[in-house]
Scaffold this motif. Structure first.
Motif, mmCIF file in Angstrom:
data_model
loop_
_atom_site.group_PDB
_atom_site.id
_atom_site.type_symbol
_atom_site.label_atom_id
_atom_site.label_comp_id
_atom_site.label_asym_id
_atom_site.label_seq_id
_atom_site.Cartn_x
_atom_site.Cartn_y
_atom_site.Cartn_z
ATOM 1 N N HIS A 184 -1.114 -7.705 -6.007
ATOM 2 C CA HIS A 184 -1.631 -7.360 -4.688
ATOM 3 C C HIS A 184 -3.047 -7.895 -4.446
ATOM 4 O O HIS A 184 -3.291 -8.597 -3.461
ATOM 5 N N HIS A 212 0.843 -1.214 0.000
ATOM 6 C CA HIS A 212 0.000 0.000 0.000
ATOM 7 C C HIS A 212 0.873 1.257 0.000
ATOM 8 O O HIS A 212 0.559 2.242 -0.666
ATOM 9 N N GLU A 255 -4.837 -10.694 -1.597
ATOM 10 C CA GLU A 255 -5.900 -10.337 -0.649
ATOM 11 C C GLU A 255 -7.098 -11.255 -0.840
ATOM 12 O O GLU A 255 -7.640 -11.817 0.124
ATOM 13 N N GLU A 309 -9.186 -0.205 3.107
ATOM 14 C CA GLU A 309 -8.471 -1.376 3.619
ATOM 15 C C GLU A 309 -7.631 -0.994 4.843
ATOM 16 O O GLU A 309 -7.588 -1.734 5.827
HETATM 17 FE FE LIG Z 1 -4.845 -3.677 -0.688
#
Ligand SMILES: [Fe+2]
Ligand SMILES: [Fe+2]
Length: 193
Positions: free
Chosen positions: A55, A11, A59, A131
């Motif tokens: 990414h 991030h 997740e 998030e």
């Molecule tokens: Fe993320």
């Protein structure tokens, strides 16, 4: 919680490029910079490839699956974040198309490119912020040690750090830093005046 550290790192790196992209758009809009299409293409490659290919799949496949199992209250949030991930490919195509159009047409097409790019940036920021402020705190408190052991093991086994399997995204990140003018990067300022 190795997985959480990896997600935070990704991030942060993504956020740095999103911020630099906004800065470059400001500079072109305000007439301070000539458009550098190699830089714009590199930034777009980073902010689309890293989320879409590295990414989000991690997740979706590990953290979200475990959270759905263990934290029923997270279902609504997970639905929205997964919808954002699914929407990613469409937004990516629109952004790449807008750059090709801008490069072909020239300055007259900048406003259209800028509008598409700002929409993309805003959606990415909104997603990462949700998030960071809602998802990860919920995961931190709602998952048990054994859940984290499973998630961390999966992240370790499927090791795709933000540099990418062959380090290509680390190299791309360095290239962007070298091209972006100060203070966001160390590139020469393509100043008009
Ligand atoms: Fe993320
Ligand atoms: Fe995400």
């Amino acid at each position: 919680m190795k997985a959480l550290d990896i997600i935070h790192d990704e991030h942060r790196a993504l956020g740095a490029v999103l911020q630099a992209f906004g800065f470059v758009l400001d500079g072109i809009r305000d007439g301070h910079f000539e458009p550098d299409f190699a830089l714009l293409a590199a930034m777009i490659e980073y902010i689309t490839e890293v989320p879409d290919k590295l990414h989000h799949p991690k997740e979706d496949d590990y953290l979200f699956v475990k959270m759905r199992e263990r934290i029923p209250a997270a279902a609504g949030l997970l639905d929205q974040l997964e919808a954002d991930h699914a929407e990613g490919a469409r937004r990516t195509a629109a952004l790449r198309g807008a750059l090709v159009h801008y490069q072909g047409v020239g300055a007259a097409a900048f406003p259209e490119f800028e509008a598409t790019a700002r929409t993309y940036l805003a959606a990415s920021w909104r997603h990462v912020s949700r998030e960071e402020t809602e998802l990860l705190p919920m995961a931190r408190t709602g998952l048990a040690a054994e859940d984290w052991a499973d998630i961390d093991a999966a992240f370790e086994a499927n090791k795709d750090p933000w540099s990418g399997p062959t380090g290509q995204f680390r190299a791309l990140f360095s290239r962007i830093v070298n091209l972006v003018p100060a203070p966001y990067g160390v590139g020469a300022s393509p100043t008009k005046v």
